[in-house]
Design an enzyme around this catalytic site. Structure first.
Site, PDB file in Angstrom:
ATOM      1  N   LYS A 135      -9.006  13.607   4.107  1.00 59.56           N
ATOM      2  CA  LYS A 135      -8.258  12.701   4.401  1.00 59.56           C
ATOM      3  C   LYS A 135      -7.424  12.735   5.880  1.00 59.56           C
ATOM      4  O   LYS A 135      -6.924  14.247   6.463  1.00 59.56           O
ATOM      5  CB  LYS A 135      -7.397  12.424   3.706  1.00 59.56           C
ATOM      6  CG  LYS A 135      -6.548  13.402   2.864  1.00 59.56           C
ATOM      7  CD  LYS A 135      -6.181  13.275   1.628  1.00 59.56           C
ATOM      8  CE  LYS A 135      -7.047  13.452   0.457  1.00 59.56           C
ATOM      9  NZ  LYS A 135      -6.805  12.559  -0.400  1.00 59.56           N
ATOM     10  N   ARG A 136      -6.199  11.893   6.259  1.00 60.67           N
ATOM     11  CA  ARG A 136      -5.763  12.334   7.623  1.00 60.67           C
ATOM     12  C   ARG A 136      -4.942  12.930   6.992  1.00 60.67           C
ATOM     13  O   ARG A 136      -4.157  13.151   5.836  1.00 60.67           O
ATOM     14  CB  ARG A 136      -4.654  10.979   7.338  1.00 60.67           C
ATOM     15  CG  ARG A 136      -5.327   9.541   8.117  1.00 60.67           C
ATOM     16  CD  ARG A 136      -5.440  10.082   9.637  1.00 60.67           C
ATOM     17  NE  ARG A 136      -4.493   9.952  10.465  1.00 60.67           N
ATOM     18  CZ  ARG A 136      -4.040   8.700  11.399  1.00 60.67           C
ATOM     19  NH1 ARG A 136      -4.571   7.786  11.959  1.00 60.67           N
ATOM     20  NH2 ARG A 136      -2.901   8.779  12.301  1.00 60.67           N
ATOM     21  N   HIS A 145       0.772  -1.102   0.151  1.00 55.60           N
ATOM     22  CA  HIS A 145       0.425  -0.414  -0.070  1.00 55.60           C
ATOM     23  C   HIS A 145       1.239   1.688  -0.273  1.00 55.60           C
ATOM     24  O   HIS A 145       0.191   2.109  -0.192  1.00 55.60           O
ATOM     25  CB  HIS A 145      -1.029  -0.081   1.159  1.00 55.60           C
ATOM     26  CG  HIS A 145      -2.185  -0.581   1.378  1.00 55.60           C
ATOM     27  ND1 HIS A 145      -3.003  -0.673   0.529  1.00 55.60           N
ATOM     28  CD2 HIS A 145      -1.618  -2.549   1.642  1.00 55.60           C
ATOM     29  CE1 HIS A 145      -3.758  -2.111   1.177  1.00 55.60           C
ATOM     30  NE2 HIS A 145      -2.962  -2.779   1.871  1.00 55.60           N
ATOM     31  N   THR A 173      -8.799   6.074  -2.345  1.00 50.16           N
ATOM     32  CA  THR A 173     -10.349   5.874  -1.782  1.00 50.16           C
ATOM     33  C   THR A 173     -11.218   6.753  -1.712  1.00 50.16           C
ATOM     34  O   THR A 173     -12.046   6.571  -2.543  1.00 50.16           O
ATOM     35  CB  THR A 173     -10.792   4.614  -0.932  1.00 50.16           C
ATOM     36  OG1 THR A 173      -9.782   5.218   0.204  1.00 50.16           O
ATOM     37  CG2 THR A 173     -10.047   3.358  -1.930  1.00 50.16           C
ATOM     38  N   LYS A 228       0.606  14.374   1.338  1.00 45.72           N
ATOM     39  CA  LYS A 228      -0.987  14.761   1.202  1.00 45.72           C
ATOM     40  C   LYS A 228      -1.756  16.281   1.090  1.00 45.72           C
ATOM     41  O   LYS A 228      -2.210  16.461  -0.005  1.00 45.72           O
ATOM     42  CB  LYS A 228      -1.995  14.053   2.255  1.00 45.72           C
ATOM     43  CG  LYS A 228      -2.719  12.396   2.651  1.00 45.72           C
ATOM     44  CD  LYS A 228      -3.007  11.947   2.777  1.00 45.72           C
ATOM     45  CE  LYS A 228      -3.512  10.857   3.696  1.00 45.72           C
ATOM     46  NZ  LYS A 228      -4.283   9.382   2.452  1.00 45.72           N
ATOM     47  N   LYS A 270     -15.307   8.016  -3.371  1.00 44.80           N
ATOM     48  CA  LYS A 270     -16.540   8.034  -2.815  1.00 44.80           C
ATOM     49  C   LYS A 270     -16.959   9.760  -3.051  1.00 44.80           C
ATOM     50  O   LYS A 270     -18.347   9.756  -3.364  1.00 44.80           O
ATOM     51  CB  LYS A 270     -15.899   8.359  -1.690  1.00 44.80           C
ATOM     52  CG  LYS A 270     -16.031   7.152  -1.434  1.00 44.80           C
ATOM     53  CD  LYS A 270     -15.449   6.352   0.180  1.00 44.80           C
ATOM     54  CE  LYS A 270     -14.692   5.383   0.679  1.00 44.80           C
ATOM     55  NZ  LYS A 270     -13.660   5.259   2.002  1.00 44.80           N
TER      56      LYS A 270
HETATM   57  C1  F55 Z   1      -1.260   1.983   8.415  1.00 48.95           C
HETATM   58  C2  F55 Z   1      -0.096   1.647   9.565  1.00 48.95           C
HETATM   59  C3  F55 Z   1       1.430   1.599   9.062  1.00 48.95           C
HETATM   60 CL1  F55 Z   1       2.574   0.955  10.231  1.00 48.95          CL
HETATM   61  C4  F55 Z   1       1.441   1.888   7.440  1.00 48.95           C
HETATM   62  C5  F55 Z   1       0.972   2.037   6.543  1.00 48.95           C
HETATM   63  C6  F55 Z   1      -0.942   2.608   7.205  1.00 48.95           C
HETATM   64  C7  F55 Z   1      -1.938   2.510   7.037  1.00 48.95           C
HETATM   65  O1  F55 Z   1      -2.631   3.469   7.501  1.00 48.95           O
HETATM   66  N1  F55 Z   1      -1.722   2.827   5.253  1.00 48.95           N
HETATM   67  C8  F55 Z   1      -2.969   3.039   4.560  1.00 48.95           C
HETATM   68  O2  F55 Z   1      -3.848   3.643   4.805  1.00 48.95           O
HETATM   69  N2  F55 Z   1      -2.867   3.572   3.355  1.00 48.95           N
HETATM   70  C9  F55 Z   1      -3.175   3.310   1.927  1.00 48.95           C
HETATM   71  O3  F55 Z   1      -3.807   2.341   1.685  1.00 48.95           O
HETATM   72  C10 F55 Z   1      -5.016   2.673   1.520  1.00 48.95           C
HETATM   73  C11 F55 Z   1      -5.690   1.987   0.104  1.00 48.95           C
HETATM   74  O4  F55 Z   1      -5.036   1.043  -0.489  1.00 48.95           O
HETATM   75  C12 F55 Z   1      -4.641   3.917  -0.526  1.00 48.95           C
HETATM   76  O5  F55 Z   1      -5.858   4.052  -1.478  1.00 48.95           O
HETATM   77  C13 F55 Z   1      -3.342   5.000   0.090  1.00 48.95           C
HETATM   78  O6  F55 Z   1      -3.022   5.736  -1.172  1.00 48.95           O
HETATM   79  C14 F55 Z   1      -2.738   4.579   1.280  1.00 48.95           C
HETATM   80  O7  F55 Z   1      -1.788   5.666   1.740  1.00 48.95           O
END
Ligand code: F55
Length: 833
Positions: A567-568, A374, A678, A573, A682
């Site tokens: 978003k976060r 991801h 994502t 971002k 939406k």
């Molecule tokens: C949480 C904990 C760790 Cl240690 C690393 C990553 C995350 C996390 O929350 N990652 C995350 O949300 N990644 C996102 O995944 C989405 C689904 O695939 C993507 O759309 C997005 O681009 C990506 O940042």
């Protein structure tokens, strides 16, 4: 069921089988019964909280019958199952979803009305299940919905955190974190106190030889913690299929809870032992895209992975099949590298416990697992120090060394002279502190590796994992572009839009086959349809405006353009790019004559999102947004022309309200950094347009909706590296409009300038890693185009309609079908009611 009940008693059992309510009367009866008996409350003091509890229990009962049937059917069929391992499941609320998936929302609505309640108020009583950070966790939740809706025999496995993601409060413009204790009353989970697994940590490995002289490893000593299963039913939409999400909770093992100490009167320390065990599943780590290498996190990972694998293996063994058939019965998907230990654990079970030969075991392991990546951000790639591994999981470290040895030997054979290659692809990073690279282990131990959008999948194959493409060949690597469930993100979040679409497409079939949305394209030019569309959008904006008024006491005009970025909060971002743009707009408005100002298009800039508690820069970004809001929203020169809103505690249920109210949304990450995104999907599905960079799934959204229906700007990913290089090696000049924004901040207009010094320096003095200055001009130009185009409402709405019509591709159903066919090799198993 019937087969297991002896003949003489069968009649009594089947006669009393629970049927479940199907109409309003039946529903009301169940609610009243639960209020009186389950909750033991008098009917005359039933408040909204109690009414929610009773309604939830009534729906829970309805789910259980489907759930039992589905599990029995799956056991009986004994076909291949999918196991989705994820440390995060960002579920949101369950009741609205259950009502809609069962097709009983109207029954509930009318029933609650008879009992004196409005269904929206009752739905609003439910606490979000927020066991995730952001996109990765929400993706897992959308996947569960699709797996059940498409009748796949599938289980989710996760951790039952006592505390989910923290609740965000904004105090004096700063984020403050408050614990999210959500288990007070949770009717959606079923404790299975009889389903437990003892999990070992620490200890030593002893080697012995068996009668054939083969070396056998024994992992001994250390401590034991017990995993207890909690099951959550996952209903499919318009199908009786109801899958299982199994979450593990940690407790002291009965052997571990030291009765000796207890009886000797050392009560305190025996309670302390118990608390230490419970700590494992106590809290979700609140970092997204950042891995910090904490021991407790590795403990969480092993605890969850070992319990899940034990459960899966136990189920497999019931079928009495040969081990080589394991991959024909079991597909395990790793959601990022967090569950990578599952590869090592399965190898350990097969070799140490089941006495398989290494190679035979390894063949089974690699055929079983698939790994989804991801992120390409280096700070998010998981690495654990060898020392920590040795301490916590000594046997697993040995197995990793062996996996690595055999892997490197095979590489050396294929590429005999390339010693640099060997050190580049070794699972062990030979740095000062030796590290285990989890992504490499995940690749080596899986038969497929996928990225989550086309650009992202290309990038991992050409950058961070390119050596592995050379070694394993390109076939091992693939793309599965993310998707979202249209049930929650259209039907549940935006019921009126869903109804309007249904009225033109002959019912709600589009919720099962989202490509049917293409039938609404023909109405893009239809005046009446556009009018209804615009009314729904306006009503959604009014609802959000009311919420803003009630929570922040700011009045926003629902006729203004609503520009949303939720978003976060993360530098990649680029919420900072957005707020700098807002400041630019404010300065421009201030410089205008009142007459000219009046002619501008009114805009509401809406932000929301959590910063990781330890991410100082992200917290400063929140602070700046709030400070800008405090100035702009109270400036009498500005009035309705510009409002800046930061919505507190963004979560799934708030997203369901915010997203349908967007006119445009911002997905403006530095090109090449956002794996997919994502929420972009939406927002478009809810009738908004996007301002975005050429990154992640934005590119495929553009391909689907047409480039005339999206506002793209900024640097392309292939140019990012060169620009970064230039920033570092030549004098880096800052965009002149951006310099003026910086001057305004430094003048103290938006509070203490020192607070934002580091944010400005990051761009001006420290290489502008995220290319904020490079993209600023094209960002402003694009926002100008947005203003212009929004004035032509007929054409704007036509664009929104055409875009929605072309969004069929982004259903998580399409995505799950691709996984099922290309990675898992599983088929649906239809359950009849
Ligand atoms: C949480 C904990 C760790 Cl240690 C690393 C990553 C995350 C996390 O929350 N990652 C995350 O949300 N990644 C996102 O995944 C989405 C689904 O695939 C993507 O759309 C997005 O681009 C990506 O940042």
């Amino acid at each position: 069921v019937e087969a297991s009940i002896p003949e003489p008693q069968r009649e009594a059992w089947t006669k009393h089988q629970v049927q479940g309510f199907t109409d309003k009367d039946g529903f009301e009866k169940e609610v009243v019964r639960h209020v009186e008996t389950t909750l033991a409350r008098s009917l005359y003091n039933c408040d909204e909280g109690a009414a929610y509890s009773a309604a939830a229990l009534a729906f829970r009962d309805r789910l259980i019958t489907n759930w039992n049937k589905t599990q029995q059917r799956q056991t009986f069929a004994d076909s291949k199952r999918v196991y989705y391992l994820s440390l995060e499941f960002l579920m949101g609320r369950a009741m609205d979803n259950a009502m809609l998936n069962l097709g009983l929302k109207n029954v509930a609505k009318d029933g609650m009305q008879d009992l004196g309640f409005r269904i929206e108020d009752i739905i609003g009583q439910e606490h979000d299940a927020a066991l995730g950070n952001g996109g990765l966790g929400r993706l897992a939740a959308c996947f569960l919905d699709s797996l059940a809706s498409l009748d796949y025999p599938a289980w989710g496995y996760g951790l039952r955190y006592r505390y989910g993601i923290f609740k965000q409060e904004i105090i004096n413009g700063y984020q403050v974190e408050v614990p999210d204790y959500w288990l007070d009353f949770n009717p959606w989970e079923f404790p299975r106190h009889d389903v437990t697994v003892d999990i070992q940590f620490y200890g030593n490995v002893r080697k012995s030889q068996d009668e054939n002289g083969k070396s056998v490893a024994h992992w001994e000593g250390g401590e034991i913690v017990t995993a207890v299963a909690y099951d959550v039913p996952i209903p499919g939409y318009a199908t009786p299929s109801t899958n299982n999400l199994r979450l593990w909770s940690s407790k002291a093992s009965s052997g571990e809870f030291d009765f000796q100490k207890f009886n000797n009167g050392d009560y305190e320390s025996s309670v302390a032992d118990q608390q230490r065990a419970e700590t494992i599943s106590a809290v979700l780590y609140p970092n997204d895209n950042l891995e910090r290498g904490k021991e407790l996190r590795l403990k969480q990972q092993y605890f969850w992975v070992a319990a899940s694998l034990h459960d899966i293996v136990r189920r497999f063994k019931k079928s009495k099949r040969a081990w080589k058939e394991f991959p024909d019965q079991v597909a395990i998907q790793l959601n990022d590298t967090h569950p990578t230990l599952a590869i090592v654990e399965l190898q350990r079970i097969l070799v140490d416990k089941e006495n398989l030969e290494w190679d035979e075991a390894w063949e089974i392991v690699t055929s079983t697992f698939g790994y989804t990546n991801h992120t390409v951000l280096p700070e998010a790639l998981e690495k654990w120090s060898v020392g920590l591994f040795q301490h916590l999981l000594p046997r697993h470290l040995q197995i990793i060394y062996d996996i690595n040895l055999f892997f490197l030997q095979s590489v050396e054979k294929k590429f005999p002279k390339d010693h640099d290659l060997l050190s580049r692809v070794s699972i062990i990073e030979e740095s000062q502190v030796k590290m285990v690279r989890m992504a490499y282990l995940a690749i080596i131990g899986s038969h497929k590796v996928n990225g989550v959008a086309e650009l992202h999948s290309d990038l991992i194959q050409t950058t961070i994992f390119r050596d592995f493409v050379t070694i394993f060949g390109a076939d091992k690597f693939t793309n599965v572009t993310n998707g979202i469930t249209p049930r929650r993100w259209l039907h549940q979040a935006n019921p009126r839009l869903s109804e309007l679409i249904a009225s033109k497409t002959g019912g709600y079939d589009f919720l099962k086959d989202l490509t049917l949305l293409n039938q609404i394209e023909q109405y893009a030019g239809d005046k009446e349809f556009r009018k209804e569309w615009a009314e729904i959008k306006y009503a959604n904006k009014v609802r959000l405006a009311k919420y803003i008024k009630s929570t922040l006491d700011v009045t926003v005009n629902p006729a203004a353009l609503f520009d949303v970025q939720v978003k976060r909060i993360h530098e990649y971002k680029r919420q900072q790019l957005n707020i700098f743009g807002v400041i630019h707009r404010y300065l421009a408005l201030k410089a205008m004559s009142p007459e000219e100002r009046k002619k501008q298009l009114p805009r509401v800039s809406i932000f929301g999102g959590k910063a990781a508690p330890g991410y100082w820069m992200a917290k400063q970004i929140i602070h700046l947004i709030n400070n800008v809001g405090a100035v702009v929203n109270n400036d009498p020169d500005i009035g309705d022309q510009l409002k800046v809103i930061f919505l507190e505690d963004y979560n799934v249920s708030k997203a369901e309200m915010i997203i349908p109210a967007n006119d445009i949304s911002e997905h403006i990450s530095t090109a090449g950094t956002e794996a997919s995104g994502t929420s972009n999907m939406k927002f478009v599905l809810n009738g908004g347009l996007i301002i975005g960079t050429c990154d992640g799934a934005n590119i495929e959204i553009t391909r689907e909706v047409g480039q005339e229906n999206i506002f793209l700007f900024g640097t392309l990913s292939e140019d990012v590296e060169d620009l970064r290089h230039q920033h570092n090696y030549s004098n880096h000049s800052i965009d002149s409009n951006l310099s003026k924004v910086f001057e305004a901040i430094q003048s103290g207009k938006f509070g203490e300038p020192n607070d934002f010094g580091a944010m400005i320096s990051a761009v001006r003095d420290h290489g502008d890693y995220y290319l904020v200055s490079d993209d600023f001009e094209s960002y402003l130009d694009t926002q100008k185009m947005v203003d212009t185009e929004y004035r032509n409402q007929d054409e704007w709405i036509a664009k929104c309609i055409r875009s929605v019509a072309r969004m069929g591709f982004f259903s998580s159903d399409r995505c799950i079908n691709e996984y099922a066919e290309g990675i898992w090799n599983v088929e649906p198993l239809v359950v009849k009611n």
